[in-house]
Design a protein around this motif. Structure first.
Motif, PDB file in Angstrom:
ATOM      1  N   UNK A   1      -9.640 -22.070   0.759  1.00 54.24           N
ATOM      2  CA  UNK A   1      -8.942 -20.837   1.130  1.00 54.24           C
ATOM      3  C   UNK A   1      -7.691 -20.634   0.269  1.00 54.24           C
ATOM      4  N   UNK A   2      -6.942 -21.699  -0.014  1.00 55.33           N
ATOM      5  CA  UNK A   2      -5.762 -21.584  -0.889  1.00 55.33           C
ATOM      6  C   UNK A   2      -6.161 -21.055  -2.265  1.00 55.33           C
ATOM      7  N   UNK A   3      -7.215 -21.635  -2.808  1.00 51.85           N
ATOM      8  CA  UNK A   3      -7.685 -21.223  -4.130  1.00 51.85           C
ATOM      9  C   UNK A   3      -8.130 -19.768  -4.124  1.00 51.85           C
ATOM     10  N   UNK A   4      -8.844 -19.382  -3.091  1.00 56.04           N
ATOM     11  CA  UNK A   4      -9.334 -18.003  -3.013  1.00 56.04           C
ATOM     12  C   UNK A   4      -8.187 -17.007  -2.850  1.00 56.04           C
ATOM     13  N   UNK A   5      -7.157 -17.383  -2.089  1.00 52.57           N
ATOM     14  CA  UNK A   5      -5.981 -16.501  -1.958  1.00 52.57           C
ATOM     15  C   UNK A   5      -5.306 -16.298  -3.314  1.00 52.57           C
ATOM     16  N   UNK A   6      -5.128 -17.387  -4.054  1.00 51.39           N
ATOM     17  CA  UNK A   6      -4.515 -17.279  -5.373  1.00 51.39           C
ATOM     18  C   UNK A   6      -5.366 -16.415  -6.302  1.00 51.39           C
ATOM     19  N   UNK A   7      -6.670 -16.598  -6.248  1.00 53.17           N
ATOM     20  CA  UNK A   7      -7.562 -15.801  -7.092  1.00 53.17           C
ATOM     21  C   UNK A   7      -7.514 -14.327  -6.700  1.00 53.17           C
ATOM     22  N   UNK A   8      -7.402 -14.053  -5.408  1.00 57.75           N
ATOM     23  CA  UNK A   8      -7.310 -12.667  -4.946  1.00 57.75           C
ATOM     24  C   UNK A   8      -6.031 -12.015  -5.463  1.00 57.75           C
TER      25      UNK A   8
ATOM     26  N   UNK B   1       3.385 -15.677  -0.608  1.00 56.35           N
ATOM     27  CA  UNK B   1       4.221 -15.873  -1.798  1.00 56.35           C
ATOM     28  C   UNK B   1       5.528 -16.581  -1.441  1.00 56.35           C
ATOM     29  N   UNK B   2       6.161 -16.183  -0.350  1.00 51.39           N
ATOM     30  CA  UNK B   2       7.424 -16.821   0.059  1.00 51.39           C
ATOM     31  C   UNK B   2       7.191 -18.273   0.459  1.00 51.39           C
ATOM     32  N   UNK B   3       6.065 -18.544   1.102  1.00 51.52           N
ATOM     33  CA  UNK B   3       5.723 -19.913   1.503  1.00 51.52           C
ATOM     34  C   UNK B   3       5.607 -20.806   0.268  1.00 51.52           C
ATOM     35  N   UNK B   4       4.891 -20.326  -0.753  1.00 49.15           N
ATOM     36  CA  UNK B   4       4.717 -21.116  -1.973  1.00 49.15           C
ATOM     37  C   UNK B   4       6.028 -21.267  -2.740  1.00 49.15           C
ATOM     38  N   UNK B   5       6.869 -20.212  -2.749  1.00 48.30           N
ATOM     39  CA  UNK B   5       8.196 -20.323  -3.372  1.00 48.30           C
ATOM     40  C   UNK B   5       8.987 -21.443  -2.719  1.00 48.30           C
ATOM     41  N   UNK B   6       8.963 -21.455  -1.402  1.00 50.49           N
ATOM     42  CA  UNK B   6       9.701 -22.468  -0.647  1.00 50.49           C
ATOM     43  C   UNK B   6       9.171 -23.868  -0.953  1.00 50.49           C
ATOM     44  N   UNK B   7       7.875 -23.988  -1.046  1.00 53.01           N
ATOM     45  CA  UNK B   7       7.254 -25.283  -1.337  1.00 53.01           C
ATOM     46  C   UNK B   7       7.618 -25.767  -2.742  1.00 53.01           C
ATOM     47  N   UNK B   8       7.608 -24.870  -3.694  1.00 52.09           N
ATOM     48  CA  UNK B   8       7.988 -25.253  -5.066  1.00 52.09           C
ATOM     49  C   UNK B   8       9.466 -25.608  -5.152  1.00 52.09           C
ATOM     50  N   UNK B   9      10.278 -24.930  -4.364  1.00 52.22           N
ATOM     51  CA  UNK B   9      11.728 -25.127  -4.421  1.00 52.22           C
ATOM     52  C   UNK B   9      12.163 -26.454  -3.811  1.00 52.22           C
ATOM     53  N   UNK B  10      11.595 -26.796  -2.638  1.00 52.75           N
ATOM     54  CA  UNK B  10      12.063 -27.980  -1.912  1.00 52.75           C
ATOM     55  C   UNK B  10      11.003 -29.055  -1.716  1.00 52.75           C
ATOM     56  N   UNK B  11       9.759 -28.701  -1.918  1.00 47.56           N
ATOM     57  CA  UNK B  11       8.697 -29.665  -1.686  1.00 47.56           C
ATOM     58  C   UNK B  11       8.242 -29.687  -0.238  1.00 47.56           C
ATOM     59  N   UNK B  12       8.915 -29.010   0.608  1.00 45.75           N
ATOM     60  CA  UNK B  12       8.521 -28.839   2.007  1.00 45.75           C
ATOM     61  C   UNK B  12       9.067 -27.504   2.495  1.00 45.75           C
ATOM     62  N   UNK B  13       8.570 -27.078   3.617  1.00 50.02           N
ATOM     63  CA  UNK B  13       8.934 -25.758   4.117  1.00 50.02           C
ATOM     64  C   UNK B  13      10.155 -25.862   5.015  1.00 50.02           C
TER      65      UNK B  13
END
Length: 191
Positions: A99-106, A123-135
């Motif tokens: 599902x993650x892969x399909x969302x990115x592809x969409x 998008x905000x969830x992934x930004x947060x994950x890249x920024x801190x490594x956790x939400x």
């Protein structure tokens, strides 16, 4: 660019992308051909009622190269990644990775999700994950509410969650964040 085949079945035309399954498997780093459609994943999924296709149907559509149908589906945006499906699957088919892969592809294909705000949250969830490594749930919630103009919609519930200690007041960062960013870059093709 992959070749698309048009198939006429029962008077309707379907687009089949024969390379779609391989692309999804390569980008996710997982294989999905272990699914034998036992429906165990759907039985344990807490949001299956809100999906237009059950997780096993999504797997089957990917196998049959139904790229447009899958990327336009509601199911890929409804998955909350709770891993109930993976824990119950006899073959450990990793539906959340699919599902993650399909969302990115969409998103890359410019397909708008049926629920408009879901892509903003994603998008905000992934930004947060890249920024801190956790939400950082409190920060993510406030940012989402400000961006969508719904600041007071769940305000009382948010205060209750803070009061009960469900939200941490200050953000935390994982150790070795660079390793996580490297993994994320390998897993979804982004740095």
């Amino acid at each position: 660019m992959s070749k698309v085949i048009l198939v006429v079945q029962r008077g309707s035309v379907m687009q089949v992308d024969p390379d779609f399954r391989e692309e999804v498997q390569r980008r996710s780093g997982r294989r999905f051909d272990g699914c034998f459609q036992c429906l165990t994943c759907a039985g344990g999924c807490p949001v299956v009622e809100d999906m237009d296709y059950h997780p096993t149907q999504v797997v089957r559509l990917v196998e049959f190269g139904q790229k447009q149908k899958v990327l336009q589906s509601r199911a890929i945006w409804m998955c909350v990644g709770c891993h109930a499906c993976v824990s119950q699957c006899p073959n450990r088919v990793h539906i959340p990775a699919l599902m993650d892969t399909l969302r990115e592809m969409a998103l890359e294909s410019g397909v708008e999700p049926p629920e408009g705000r879901i892509s903003d949250f994603h998008k905000m969830f992934l930004e947060e994950l890249r920024k801190r490594g956790r939400i950082y749930e409190l920060g993510l919630g406030v940012k989402y509410k400000l961006r969508t103009g719904t600041v007071f919609q769940d305000f009382i519930n948010g205060v209750r969650l803070i009061w009960k200690g469900r939200f941490k007041v200050l953000p935390e960062r994982v150790r070795r964040l660079s390793e996580l960013r490297k993994i994320m870059g390998v897993g979804n093709g982004k740095g």
